[in-house]
Design a protein around this motif. Structure first.
Motif, PDB file in Angstrom:
ATOM      1  N   VAL A  85       0.826  -1.216   0.000  1.00 55.25           N
ATOM      2  CA  VAL A  85       0.000   0.000   0.000  1.00 55.25           C
ATOM      3  C   VAL A  85       0.855   1.258   0.000  1.00 55.25           C
ATOM      4  CG1 VAL A  85      -1.797   1.289   1.228  1.00 55.25           C
ATOM      5  CG2 VAL A  85      -1.870  -1.218   1.185  1.00 55.25           C
ATOM      6  N   LYS A  86       1.843   1.299   0.903  1.00 55.59           N
ATOM      7  CA  LYS A  86       2.629   2.542   1.022  1.00 55.59           C
ATOM      8  C   LYS A  86       3.931   2.315   1.776  1.00 55.59           C
ATOM      9  CE  LYS A  86       2.060   7.336   2.602  1.00 55.59           C
ATOM     10  NZ  LYS A  86       2.500   7.953   1.350  1.00 55.59           N
ATOM     11  N   LEU A  87       5.024   2.860   1.237  1.00 58.42           N
ATOM     12  CA  LEU A  87       6.291   2.861   1.974  1.00 58.42           C
ATOM     13  C   LEU A  87       6.239   3.980   3.002  1.00 58.42           C
ATOM     14  CD1 LEU A  87       8.908   2.308  -0.873  1.00 58.42           C
ATOM     15  CD2 LEU A  87       8.366   0.751   1.019  1.00 58.42           C
ATOM     16  N   LEU A  88       6.773   3.720   4.200  1.00 57.56           N
ATOM     17  CA  LEU A  88       6.556   4.659   5.300  1.00 57.56           C
ATOM     18  C   LEU A  88       7.811   5.401   5.757  1.00 57.56           C
ATOM     19  CD1 LEU A  88       4.040   2.419   7.240  1.00 57.56           C
ATOM     20  CD2 LEU A  88       3.517   4.442   5.872  1.00 57.56           C
ATOM     21  N   GLY A  89       8.987   4.972   5.313  1.00 56.46           N
ATOM     22  CA  GLY A  89      10.193   5.780   5.568  1.00 56.46           C
ATOM     23  C   GLY A  89      10.863   5.606   6.925  1.00 56.46           C
ATOM     24  N   PHE A  90      10.264   4.824   7.835  1.00 55.58           N
ATOM     25  CA  PHE A  90      10.942   4.620   9.130  1.00 55.58           C
ATOM     26  C   PHE A  90      11.451   3.185   9.273  1.00 55.58           C
ATOM     27  CE2 PHE A  90       6.302   4.388  10.076  1.00 55.58           C
ATOM     28  CZ  PHE A  90       6.212   3.123  10.652  1.00 55.58           C
ATOM     29  N   SER A  91      12.144   2.905  10.380  1.00 56.77           N
ATOM     30  CA  SER A  91      12.761   1.582  10.624  1.00 56.77           C
ATOM     31  C   SER A  91      13.645   1.141   9.447  1.00 56.77           C
ATOM     32  CB  SER A  91      11.705   0.521  10.920  1.00 56.77           C
ATOM     33  OG  SER A  91      10.978   0.850  12.066  1.00 56.77           O
ATOM     34  N   LYS A  92      14.452   2.066   8.957  1.00 58.67           N
ATOM     35  CA  LYS A  92      15.333   1.716   7.833  1.00 58.67           C
ATOM     36  C   LYS A  92      16.481   0.827   8.309  1.00 58.67           C
ATOM     37  CE  LYS A  92      14.410   5.428   4.652  1.00 58.67           C
ATOM     38  NZ  LYS A  92      14.753   6.722   4.112  1.00 58.67           N
ATOM     39  N   CYS A  93      16.821  -0.143   7.504  1.00 56.48           N
ATOM     40  CA  CYS A  93      17.935  -1.027   7.818  1.00 56.48           C
ATOM     41  C   CYS A  93      18.331  -1.745   6.532  1.00 56.48           C
ATOM     42  CB  CYS A  93      17.549  -2.043   8.902  1.00 56.48           C
ATOM     43  SG  CYS A  93      16.132  -3.071   8.471  1.00 56.48           S
ATOM     44  N   ARG A  94      19.348  -2.588   6.613  1.00 55.17           N
ATOM     45  CA  ARG A  94      19.752  -3.354   5.435  1.00 55.17           C
ATOM     46  C   ARG A  94      19.979  -4.802   5.832  1.00 55.17           C
ATOM     47  NH1 ARG A  94      23.734   0.091   7.360  1.00 55.17           N
ATOM     48  NH2 ARG A  94      25.791  -0.833   7.632  1.00 55.17           N
ATOM     49  N   LEU A  95      19.867  -5.687   4.851  1.00 53.40           N
ATOM     50  CA  LEU A  95      20.151  -7.101   5.084  1.00 53.40           C
ATOM     51  C   LEU A  95      21.490  -7.357   4.400  1.00 53.40           C
ATOM     52  CD1 LEU A  95      18.967  -9.757   6.228  1.00 53.40           C
ATOM     53  CD2 LEU A  95      17.880 -10.116   4.017  1.00 53.40           C
ATOM     54  N   SER A  96      22.465  -7.802   5.189  1.00 49.39           N
ATOM     55  CA  SER A  96      23.826  -7.916   4.657  1.00 49.39           C
ATOM     56  C   SER A  96      24.453  -9.261   4.974  1.00 49.39           C
ATOM     57  CB  SER A  96      24.724  -6.826   5.268  1.00 49.39           C
ATOM     58  OG  SER A  96      24.311  -5.551   4.862  1.00 49.39           O
ATOM     59  N   ILE A  97      25.404  -9.628   4.126  1.00 46.81           N
ATOM     60  CA  ILE A  97      26.233 -10.807   4.398  1.00 46.81           C
ATOM     61  C   ILE A  97      27.489 -10.302   5.099  1.00 46.81           C
ATOM     62  CG2 ILE A  97      27.576 -12.692   3.366  1.00 46.81           C
ATOM     63  CD1 ILE A  97      25.531 -12.669   1.038  1.00 46.81           C
ATOM     64  N   SER A 191     -13.107  -5.179   1.367  1.00 44.25           N
ATOM     65  CA  SER A 191     -14.398  -4.688   0.878  1.00 44.25           C
ATOM     66  C   SER A 191     -14.271  -3.216   0.472  1.00 44.25           C
ATOM     67  CB  SER A 191     -15.455  -4.802   1.979  1.00 44.25           C
ATOM     68  OG  SER A 191     -15.163  -3.898   3.030  1.00 44.25           O
ATOM     69  N   ALA A 192     -15.207  -2.768  -0.388  1.00 42.60           N
ATOM     70  CA  ALA A 192     -15.179  -1.376  -0.854  1.00 42.60           C
ATOM     71  C   ALA A 192     -15.305  -0.413   0.330  1.00 42.60           C
ATOM     72  CB  ALA A 192     -16.300  -1.142  -1.853  1.00 42.60           C
ATOM     73  N   GLU A 193     -16.100  -0.826   1.299  1.00 38.07           N
ATOM     74  CA  GLU A 193     -16.301   0.030   2.475  1.00 38.07           C
ATOM     75  C   GLU A 193     -14.984   0.221   3.245  1.00 38.07           C
ATOM     76  OE1 GLU A 193     -19.245   0.064   6.393  1.00 38.07           O
ATOM     77  OE2 GLU A 193     -19.233  -1.648   5.046  1.00 38.07           O
ATOM     78  N   LYS A 194     -14.260  -0.885   3.413  1.00 43.44           N
ATOM     79  CA  LYS A 194     -12.978  -0.796   4.115  1.00 43.44           C
ATOM     80  C   LYS A 194     -11.942  -0.032   3.284  1.00 43.44           C
ATOM     81  CE  LYS A 194     -13.465  -4.432   7.418  1.00 43.44           C
ATOM     82  NZ  LYS A 194     -12.930  -5.666   7.999  1.00 43.44           N
ATOM     83  N   GLN A 195     -11.993  -0.228   1.968  1.00 44.61           N
ATOM     84  CA  GLN A 195     -11.079   0.516   1.093  1.00 44.61           C
ATOM     85  C   GLN A 195     -11.305   2.024   1.246  1.00 44.61           C
ATOM     86  OE1 GLN A 195      -8.531  -0.948  -1.080  1.00 44.61           O
ATOM     87  NE2 GLN A 195      -7.938   1.210  -0.946  1.00 44.61           N
ATOM     88  N   ASP A 196     -12.569   2.437   1.417  1.00 46.53           N
ATOM     89  CA  ASP A 196     -12.886   3.850   1.656  1.00 46.53           C
ATOM     90  C   ASP A 196     -12.244   4.366   2.936  1.00 46.53           C
ATOM     91  OD1 ASP A 196     -14.364   4.332  -0.535  1.00 46.53           O
ATOM     92  OD2 ASP A 196     -16.337   4.246   0.459  1.00 46.53           O
ATOM     93  N   ILE A 197     -12.314   3.545   3.988  1.00 47.81           N
ATOM     94  CA  ILE A 197     -11.715   3.949   5.274  1.00 47.81           C
ATOM     95  C   ILE A 197     -10.196   4.063   5.111  1.00 47.81           C
ATOM     96  CG2 ILE A 197     -11.436   3.354   7.714  1.00 47.81           C
ATOM     97  CD1 ILE A 197     -14.048   1.691   7.476  1.00 47.81           C
ATOM     98  N   LEU A 198      -9.619   3.071   4.414  1.00 43.00           N
ATOM     99  CA  LEU A 198      -8.173   3.117   4.167  1.00 43.00           C
ATOM    100  C   LEU A 198      -7.802   4.374   3.377  1.00 43.00           C
ATOM    101  CD1 LEU A 198      -5.301   2.027   4.132  1.00 43.00           C
ATOM    102  CD2 LEU A 198      -5.949   0.486   2.271  1.00 43.00           C
ATOM    103  N   ASN A 199      -8.609   4.711   2.373  1.00 39.35           N
ATOM    104  CA  ASN A 199      -8.308   5.910   1.571  1.00 39.35           C
ATOM    105  C   ASN A 199      -8.317   7.173   2.444  1.00 39.35           C
ATOM    106  OD1 ASN A 199      -7.986   4.371  -0.691  1.00 39.35           O
ATOM    107  ND2 ASN A 199     -10.031   4.773  -1.512  1.00 39.35           N
ATOM    108  N   GLN A 200      -9.229   7.214   3.414  1.00 40.28           N
ATOM    109  CA  GLN A 200      -9.251   8.368   4.333  1.00 40.28           C
ATOM    110  C   GLN A 200      -7.953   8.435   5.134  1.00 40.28           C
ATOM    111  OE1 GLN A 200     -12.781   8.780   6.887  1.00 40.28           O
ATOM    112  NE2 GLN A 200     -13.879   7.467   5.451  1.00 40.28           N
ATOM    113  N   ILE A 201      -7.474   7.265   5.586  1.00 43.17           N
ATOM    114  CA  ILE A 201      -6.218   7.238   6.347  1.00 43.17           C
ATOM    115  C   ILE A 201      -5.056   7.694   5.467  1.00 43.17           C
ATOM    116  CG2 ILE A 201      -4.531   5.726   7.487  1.00 43.17           C
ATOM    117  CD1 ILE A 201      -6.828   4.087   8.582  1.00 43.17           C
ATOM    118  N   LEU A 202      -5.006   7.175   4.232  1.00 40.75           N
ATOM    119  CA  LEU A 202      -3.896   7.527   3.332  1.00 40.75           C
ATOM    120  C   LEU A 202      -3.914   9.030   3.030  1.00 40.75           C
ATOM    121  CD1 LEU A 202      -4.011   4.444   0.930  1.00 40.75           C
ATOM    122  CD2 LEU A 202      -2.308   4.917   2.704  1.00 40.75           C
ATOM    123  N   PHE A 203      -5.113   9.583   2.877  1.00 40.10           N
ATOM    124  CA  PHE A 203      -5.254  11.015   2.625  1.00 40.10           C
ATOM    125  C   PHE A 203      -4.692  11.807   3.812  1.00 40.10           C
ATOM    126  CE2 PHE A 203      -7.695  14.975   2.809  1.00 40.10           C
ATOM    127  CZ  PHE A 203      -7.531  15.440   1.519  1.00 40.10           C
TER     128      PHE A 203
END
Ligand code: PRT
Ligand code: ZN
Length: 213
Positions: A85-97, A191-203
């Motif tokens: 859904v969305k990259l959030l920019g926190f908890s950055k780290c790397r996976l390394s050998i 569901s479409a109803e939940k997608q609407d709620i998610l869209n409000q959060i993303l906004f």
């Protein structure tokens, strides 16, 4: 009756505080008192589930939670059918050998036939395959960094942030194989109803982020 959007966040760990703040900054009120496993918002159609991060992708795939926040490392390794859904920019780290500090390293081909300990067999396996190298991957669930010193493996593949843990275990980072930050994942069959709620959060998240920049 309106349904609540079910949001899975890490109960306690490196993602928890920033995950909760994300929703609080959006004006969504809820009580996440110690020991709580579930909380319903008092002013927004959402409820929160507090879980181990490793369990979140499975819950979102099954629709037990509608969205969740995890590290991209956990999301990719889990290999679940969820949407990004969305990259959030926190908890950055790397996976390394990493290998013992005194070992010589000329390149990835040096890992051919070697034993590598990791909690990320899928991401590591794909990386080795892409680079034409065959190693023995030993999946262990924690304290990966001690594997070389106890003779379990020649190399490790683990999450690195400051590098302090590698250093204190006598290891050096030789390959960064994956870069990670927190990501919001979602159930593909919401569901479409939940997608609407998610869209409000993303906004709201976008508005908060714009105000910060
Ligand atoms: O209990 P639960 O299963 O929910 O949590 P967890 O213990 O599995 O995860 P947690 O809270 O440690 O990390 C959650 C997520 O934060 C990870 O999946 C990563 O996406 C991200 N993250 C960011 C990190 C680190 N930084 C990090 N430094 N995850 C782990 N580490 C470990 C690292 O493996 C090393 O052993 O922290 C140690 C210290 O790192 P250095 O390099 O700073 O010394
Ligand atoms: Zn975990």
């Amino acid at each position: 009756m309106t349904q609540n959007l079910r949001i899975a966040v890490q109960k306690s760990g490196r993602l928890s505080e920033d995950s909760l703040n994300l929703f609080k900054e959006c004006g969504i009120k809820f009580d996440n008192g110690a020991g709580k496993l579930k909380a319903t918002s008092s002013n927004f159609p959402a409820e929160f589930l507090f879980l181990r991060d490793d369990d979140i992708p499975g819950y979102v795939e099954d629709g037990v939670a509608d969205i969740g926040i995890v590290g991209q490392n956990v999301h990719v390794e889990s290999n679940k059918n969820v949407s990004e859904v969305k990259l959030l920019g926190f908890s950055k780290c790397r996976l390394s050998i990493a290998i013992p500090r005194s070992d010589v390293y000329n390149g990835i081909e040096d890992l051919q036939g070697k034993d590598i300990a990791t909690s990320y067999p899928i991401i590591l396996g794909n990386y080795l395959k892409d680079n034409g190298v065959t190693s023995h991957i030993h999946e262990i669930s924690g304290s990966v960094e001690i594997a070389p010193s106890i003779g379990l493996a020649h190399a490790v593949c683990d999450i690195v942030s400051s590098g302090g843990t590698l250093l204190s275990n006598g290891l050096k980072e030789v390959e960064v194989i994956f870069r990670s930050e927190a990501i919001m994942i979602g159930c593909p069959t919401m569901s479409a109803e939940k997608q609407d709620i998610l869209n409000q959060i993303l906004f709201r998240i976008d508005a908060v982020q714009r105000a910060k920049n």
